[in-house]
Design a protein around this motif. Structure first.
Motif, mmCIF file in Angstrom:
data_model
loop_
_atom_site.group_PDB
_atom_site.id
_atom_site.type_symbol
_atom_site.label_atom_id
_atom_site.label_comp_id
_atom_site.label_asym_id
_atom_site.label_seq_id
_atom_site.Cartn_x
_atom_site.Cartn_y
_atom_site.Cartn_z
ATOM 1 N N GLN A 83 -17.035 -25.999 -5.057
ATOM 2 C CA GLN A 83 -17.860 -26.355 -3.923
ATOM 3 C C GLN A 83 -18.771 -25.208 -3.490
ATOM 4 N N ARG B 129 -6.774 -37.526 5.622
ATOM 5 C CA ARG B 129 -6.343 -36.167 5.838
ATOM 6 C C ARG B 129 -5.235 -35.736 4.876
ATOM 7 N N LEU C 57 -22.390 -44.800 2.936
ATOM 8 C CA LEU C 57 -22.401 -43.473 3.550
ATOM 9 C C LEU C 57 -23.575 -43.297 4.509
ATOM 10 N N PHE D 265 -19.304 -28.707 3.518
ATOM 11 C CA PHE D 265 -19.776 -28.067 2.291
ATOM 12 C C PHE D 265 -20.957 -28.866 1.752
ATOM 13 N N ASN E 205 -22.689 -38.699 4.272
ATOM 14 C CA ASN E 205 -21.256 -38.424 4.281
ATOM 15 C C ASN E 205 -20.974 -37.293 5.266
ATOM 16 N N PRO E 206 -20.121 -37.543 6.288
ATOM 17 C CA PRO E 206 -19.896 -36.506 7.308
ATOM 18 C C PRO E 206 -19.210 -35.254 6.772
ATOM 19 N N LEU E 207 -18.686 -35.314 5.552
ATOM 20 C CA LEU E 207 -18.135 -34.092 4.940
ATOM 21 C C LEU E 207 -19.182 -32.991 4.868
ATOM 22 N N HIS E 208 -20.458 -33.369 4.886
ATOM 23 C CA HIS E 208 -21.525 -32.391 4.683
ATOM 24 C C HIS E 208 -22.273 -32.013 5.965
ATOM 25 N N ASP F 267 -20.619 -32.761 9.443
ATOM 26 C CA ASP F 267 -19.784 -32.959 10.622
ATOM 27 C C ASP F 267 -18.556 -32.056 10.489
ATOM 28 N N LEU G 196 -16.280 -31.061 12.523
ATOM 29 C CA LEU G 196 -15.033 -31.585 13.085
ATOM 30 C C LEU G 196 -14.369 -32.569 12.120
ATOM 31 N N TYR G 197 -15.179 -33.462 11.569
ATOM 32 C CA TYR G 197 -14.641 -34.438 10.615
ATOM 33 C C TYR G 197 -14.108 -33.727 9.366
ATOM 34 N N GLU H 166 -10.833 -31.553 10.627
ATOM 35 C CA GLU H 166 -9.710 -32.226 11.274
ATOM 36 C C GLU H 166 -9.305 -33.515 10.560
ATOM 37 N N GLN H 167 -10.272 -34.208 10.036
ATOM 38 C CA GLN H 167 -9.959 -35.499 9.430
ATOM 39 C C GLN H 167 -9.779 -35.386 7.920
ATOM 40 N N ALA H 168 -10.701 -34.678 7.257
ATOM 41 C CA ALA H 168 -10.663 -34.634 5.795
ATOM 42 C C ALA H 168 -9.836 -33.468 5.263
ATOM 43 N N GLY H 169 -9.558 -32.473 6.115
ATOM 44 C CA GLY H 169 -8.674 -31.392 5.705
ATOM 45 C C GLY H 169 -9.333 -30.266 4.916
ATOM 46 N N TYR H 170 -10.646 -30.169 4.980
ATOM 47 C CA TYR H 170 -11.366 -29.062 4.319
ATOM 48 C C TYR H 170 -11.542 -27.911 5.303
ATOM 49 N N PRO H 171 -11.857 -26.707 4.794
ATOM 50 C CA PRO H 171 -12.119 -25.584 5.708
ATOM 51 C C PRO H 171 -13.331 -25.842 6.607
ATOM 52 N N PRO I 138 -12.223 -36.297 16.213
ATOM 53 C CA PRO I 138 -12.654 -36.097 14.827
ATOM 54 C C PRO I 138 -12.952 -37.419 14.130
#
Lengths: 159, 140
Positions: free
Chosen positions: B90, A83, A52, B57, B38-41, B43, B45-46, B49-54, A67
Motif C-alpha cells: 500500500q 473490522r 462505491l 491509503f 471507497n471511504p478507505l481512501h 475517510d 475514521l472509517y 475504526e471500521q476497516a481496521g487499517y492504520p 465510524p
C-alpha cells in the motif's frame, strides 16, 4: 458492471490528469487531449449502480457521527469487508489499447468474470484471486480498450 | 510526439519522481476524478475504526495512474499499446514515489515499431509499490 454511455470529455480528462499529478499540457487543451492510460477507470462515474459512490437516500458505509453504523461495508475489491474479517484489494490491472481515446468518443463497457484461484499468503492468510475483464467499445462498436483486473480477498487485514 | 527507434536502446532507463509527500487531499482528488469513493481512501475514521487499517491509503489505481505518467512522458501520451502491473504494497499519505522505466526490447511487429518497457515504482524506503510493463509505438 455495465456502462451504457461513457462520454470522453475534455474537462474530465483535465481533472483526472490533475488527480494523478500529471502536468502534461496535452491534457489541458481540448484540441490535443487524449485520455491518460488509466482513464477508463473513471467509467465508474457513468455506472448508475456503482457501489462505491454514495447515493441520496441510501445508507453509506463511510463515517458520519460514528465510524460506520453499518456492519460489513463494501471495500476496494467490491465484495464485503468488516473490522474483524478480511478485506478485498486490487491486486493487478492490465490494459490493452486498440487506439487512443479523445474527447468526443462515447464508449460503452461490458464486463465478464475471468478466472478465480486461491493461494496461501504470507501476511493475509488464504488469498482468493478473481479476474474481471471489461471491454470498452466506441460508438461504432469498435473495441478500443480491454481492461483486465485481478482482485484479491484476504483472510485478515493486510497493512 | 513519440520516441524515435534510433534514439532508444535496450537497457535505457528513465527515472522520475511521481509525488513527494503524498497528501490526503490528492487521494480526495483522485476519488473525485475517478468516481471511486471507497471511504478507505478518504475517510480516516472509517479506515481506522471500521476497516481496521492504520488510516487512509491511496487507491491502487492512483499509484498506477501516477506511474503511467513516467511511461507517457517517455513514449508520448497517445502511443501506448499495453500497460499493466501489480500492486505490491500500500501507498500511504506522506509517501514519496519514484518510478523507473527500463527499455526491455525494441522490435517490429505487424509493420509497427514497438518498444517494450518495464516499470517499477518504489516508495521512500525503497519498497516496490507497483511493478508493471508497457508496450508503445515508436517512430522509425
Amino acid at each position: 458492471m455495465t456502462v451504457e454511455r461513457f462520454p470522453i470529455e475534455a474537462g474530465h480528462i483535465l481533472l483526472f490528469a490533475r488527480a494523478i499529478g500529471d502536468p502534461n499540457p496535452i491534457y489541458a487543451d481540448p484540441d490535443t487531449a487524449v485520455a491518460p492510460p488509466t482513464f477508463v477507470q473513471a467509467s465508474a462515474q457513468f455506472d448508475p449502480d456503482y457501489s462505491l459512490r454514495p447515493k441520496p437516500g441510501q445508507p453509506w458505509m463511510g463515517s458520519a457521527k460514528e465510524p460506520s453504523q453499518l456492519a460489513g461495508g463494501r471495500d476496494e475489491g467490491g465484495s464485503g469487508g468488516s473490522r474483524s474479517g478480511g478485506t478485498g484489494l486490487h491486486a493487478e490491472q492490465h490494459y490493452e489499447y486498440h487506439r487512443p481515446l479523445r474527447p468526443g468518443d462515447v464508449l460503452s463497457a461490458t464486463s465478464r468474470p475471468g478466472e478465480t484461484w486461491e493461494r496461501e499468503g504470507k501476511r493475509g492468510g488464504k488469498m482468493t484471486f478473481s479476474e474481471n475483464i471489461i471491454e470498452y467499445r466506441d460508438q461504432k462498436g469498435e473495441l478500443v480498450v480491454t481492461a483486465r483486473s485481478v482482485g484479491v480477498r484476504t483472510g485478515q487485514v493486510v497493512a | 510526439m513519440g520516441l524515435s527507434a534510433a534514439k532508444v536502446k535496450v537497457g535505457d532507463t528513465h527515472e522520475q519522481v511521481l509525488v513527494d509527500d503524498l497528501t490526503r487531499t490528492q487521494l480526495v482528488m483522485y476519488a473525485g476524478a475517478s468516481g471511486d469513493y471507497n471511504p478507505l481512501h478518504s475517510d480516516e475514521l472509517y479506515a481506522r475504526e471500521q476497516a481496521g487499517y492504520p488510516g487512509v491509503f491511496a487507491h491502487g489505481m492512483l499509484t498506477m495512474g501516477m506511474t503511467g505518467r513516467a511511461v507517457t512522458d517517455l513514449v508520448g501520451a497517445d502511443r501506448l499499446k499495453k500497460y499493466g502491473g501489480r500492486f505490491r504494497v500500500q501507498v500511504w499519505p506522506g509517501d514519496t514515489l519514484t518510478a523507473t522505466v527500463t527499455v526491455d526490447a525494441v522490435r517490429d511487429e505487424g509493420g509497427e515499431h514497438l518498444v517494450d518497457l518495464s516499470v517499477v515504482t518504489v516508495n521512500q524506503k525503497g519498497e516496490q509499490v507497483f511493478t508493471g510493463n508497457a508496450t508503445a509505438l515508436i517512430d522509425a
